[in-house]
Each structure stands twice: as structure tokens, then as C-alpha cells.
Design an enzyme around this catalytic site. Structure first.
Site, PDB file in Angstrom:
ATOM      1  CB  SER A 153      -0.945   0.004   1.204  1.00  0.00           C
ATOM      2  OG  SER A 153      -2.011  -0.890   1.002  1.00  0.00           O
ATOM      3  CE  LYS A 156      -4.737   1.762  -0.388  1.00  0.00           C
ATOM      4  NZ  LYS A 156      -3.987   0.510  -0.189  1.00  0.00           N
ATOM      5  CB  SER A 210      -4.131   1.441   4.050  1.00  0.00           C
ATOM      6  OG  SER A 210      -3.314   0.976   3.008  1.00  0.00           O
TER       7      SER A 210
END
Length: 379
Positions: A153, A156, A210
Site C-alpha cells: 500500500s 497509495k 489504507s
């Protein structure tokens, strides 16, 4: 002679009857006296009551029967129950105190547990890391800095930059659909199908909590759809000079999203130039309306809540292929420091490593700090 003898006999009889009646009265009066004497003897039967003070002398040892004897049984029951209630209160208070003490001990352990190798470098649990001052490019610490690894993640951060670069309205509503369900890893989400949030709210949840479905929705609502969005992510990576970085989705669930610690340090520095990324990635919580119910979302990096840290950018990541990852830009001695910690095995290893790096930097402040760990594998 007969009448005279009869008269004498009568006199004698009368004389003898009087004592007998007196004896009868005496006999009748004796039982009355005896019964009167028995009544005073009743205290003998009350002697057990008189002996109860002996029990009172024992009771003070327990400090439970000092009061008068009326209702003693109830008081004894209450006095026995009272310590139980007090014990319960103490234990109820001690549970959080113990938990807090344990947490404090764990934090203290992380702070204190700074072991150095033969070169004076900190021993960290992350298999690859890179620590640099982005202002002057000074490398403070590194190991396997060029190794290409799945980044989960951490993706992101790039997702957020592409969304903001597109200049789309942040107030535009977006709806979570079945296309946002994770079919690759099977992860869940509190953003139920049909949830409608603004682009700004989706961006906030993707960076702070997240949220994979939020990141997926952001890509779907990009001009040209998800395919165009991923292409824009890779173009942005080339523009930033991230030569070891590749993207295949906007969430990071795809293990083909890869980068190196050195590339990620550049990506963190670039994302720090976006005010919304700084704000959203470091906020501790946010409540949003999920289909009529206010739902709390928190930050996946607990360090943002600590007053000891001044963090301007933060992002965590985890999939099994990547391990646990943490990237952030923080401030130490009025200087920005970017930390990239990759492939940590333990649940708290990445944050513990960040604390160890900070402690090490504070200890060696003023000394030469360009450090290259002995284990180095190029990727």
C-alpha cells in the site's frame, strides 16, 4: 362416757386439721417460691447470650462486628462482601493500568533496545531500508537500498499524486461498486457496496486508513478509467526518476507493484510537496457516513499520534509478498529525514525500527553519519 369421748375426738380432730391446712398452704406456697426461684435461674438459659461478647472480641480482629449486634448477620454478610467489591474495583482499575504499563514498557523497550553492530550501525529488523536527508541528499543509513521489492500500500502515495495532478473536483461524489471488491487477496472493507463519498473523502481514507476500495474507486473515476490511471502512475514514476518502480494497480494489492527503498525515498519527498497528502496521511482519524451510519477510520501508523514525533508524510503497507513496510518523512533537529523501512517480519518491527533509527541519529548527532550496512544486495 361415749358423748364425752366423741366430743374429745372432735376437739382433737379440729386441732389436727389446722396444722394440715397450714401444711397444705405451706406446700402450696413452696411450689410458688420454687417457681419464683426458677425465674431468676432463667439467666442461666441466657448465658449463651451473655457469652456472645466473646464473639465480639473475636470479630474486631476482622473489623467487621464493631457495631451493635442488631442486624449483625446482614452486616457480616455486607462486611464480607465489601472486600470482594473493593478487590473487584482494584482489579478493574488495575487492568487498564497494567495494560498501559505493558504498553509503556513495550514502548520503552523499543526506545531502549538499540543494538549496534561492529561498525556502530543500528541493528534493524527490516531487510531493506534507506534513511536520507532530502534537503541535501545526505544518506544516513541504508541496506539493500537498490533492491526491487513489492511495496504493497505504499502504492497509495502515487495514487494520491496522480489524483491530485488530474485536477478533478474533490467534492464530486463517488460510489463504491462491485468492481472495487478485492478478488486478488480477498481483503475486506468497511466501505460497503453502494457507499457514496466525495473524492476528497475517498482520498483521505486511502491515505490514512489504507482503504483499498477507496483507492480502487479513485482509479475507476479517473478520465479513461483504471487502465489510464495505472498508465499515469507509471508516467509519473518516470518523471520523478523512479527507475526501479512499476505499478499495476492503484491499491498495492498486486505484488507486481514494485520499487526500491531508494526510489521510495524520492516518492515520499515528492508527495511531501502536496499539502493534502501531508494532511491526510498524518491525520489520526476521520468519521464518514457509510450508508447512514457514522463510521470511524483511524491511521495505520500509530506514530502519527505520538507527541514525540513530527511527521509530515506517512504510509504503511502490507501484503505477504512485501512484508510490513513503512515510509515517512519526519523532522529531527529541524531537519527533514525520510525513512523507508521494507520487508519487516514482525507486527511492530517497522515502527520499532523507526524508533531505533531516530534514537541512533540522536546519539550520533554531529558525528559522520553516512552509513552503509555490510549486507547489500542489488536488485
Amino acid at each position: 362416757m361415749k358423748p364425752r369421748s366423741l366430743l374429745a375426738a372432735a376437739v382433737i380432730g379440729l386441732f389436727m386439721l389446722q396444722p394440715v391446712s397450714n401444711l397444705a398452704e405451706a406446700a402450696a406456697s413452696k411450689p410458688a417460691r420454687t417457681s419464683a426461684k426458677v425465674v431468676p435461674k432463667k439467666p442461666v438459659a441466657k448465658k449463651p447470650v451473655a457469652t456472645k461478647p466473646a464473639a465480639k472480641t473475636v470479630a474486631p480482629k476482622k473489623k467487621a462486628a464493631v457495631k451493635p449486634s442488631a442486624g449483625k448477620t446482614a452486616r457480616n454478610a455486607r462486611s464480607k462482601a465489601a472486600p470482594a467489591r473493593n478487590t473487584q474495583r482494584v482489579s478493574m482499575r488495575m487492568v487498564p493500568a497494567t495494560a498501559a504499563a505493558a504498553a509503556a514498557a513495550a514502548t520503552a523497550a523499543d526506545e531502549v533496545a538499540l543494538a549496534l553492530d561492529a561498525n556502530g550501525l543500528p541493528l534493524l529488523g527490516s531487510s531493506a531500508f534507506y534513511v536520507v536527508n532530502p534537503n541535501n541528499g545526505e544518506v544516513l543509513l541504508e541496506r539493500n537500498a537498490a533492491m526491487v521489492l513489492p511495496i504493497a500500500s505504499i502504492t497509495k502515495l502515487m495514487t494520491a499524486m496522480v489524483v491530485l495532478d488530474a485536477g478533478q473536483s474533490l467534492s464530486e461524489p463517488m460510489t463504491i461498486s462491485s468492481a472495487d471488491i478485492d478478488l486478488l487477496k480477498g481483503t475486506g472493507s468497511r466501505l460497503a457496496i453502494g457507499t457514496t463519498l466525495t473524492r476528497e473523502e475517498m482520498l483521505h481514507l486511502a491515505l490514512m486508513s489504507s482503504e483499498n476500495r477507496a483507492a480502487s474507486a479513485l482509479a475507476r473515476h479517473y478520465p479513461g478509467g483504471e487502465k489510464a490511471f495505472v498508465e499515469a502512475m507509471n508516467v509519473k514514476a518516470r518523471l520523478l526518476g523512479l527507475w526501479n518502480t512499476r505499478f499495476h494497480d492503484s491499491t498495492g494489492l498486486n505484488p507486481a507493484n514494485v520499487s526500491s527503498p531508494r526510489d521510495l525515498a524520492k516518492m515520499v519527498s515528492a508527495s511531501a510537496s502536496y499539502p493534502l497528502i501531508r494532511e491526510f496521511s498524518t491525520s489520526s482519524e476521520r468519521y464518514v457516513d457509510v450508508r447512514g451510519q457514522m463510521t470511524r477510520f483511524g491511521n495505520t501508523n500509530g506514530l502519527v499520534k505520538s507527541p514525540e514525533w513530527s511527521i509530515s508524510v506517512s504510509k504503511t503497507g502490507y501484503i505477504s509478498e512485501a512484508g510490513r513496510c513503512l515510509v515517512m518523512q519526519t523532522w529531527l533537529h529541524d531537519q527533514p529525514v525520510v525513512m523507508v523501512l521494507m520487508d519487516s517480519n514482525g507486527l511492530y518491527t517497522r515502527t520499532a525500527d523507526a524508533k531505533r533509527v531516530r534514537k541512533w541519529l540522536e546519539q550520533v548527532d554531529g558525528a559522520p553519519r553516512v552509513a552503509v550496512a555490510p549486507v547489500r544486495r542489488e536488485g
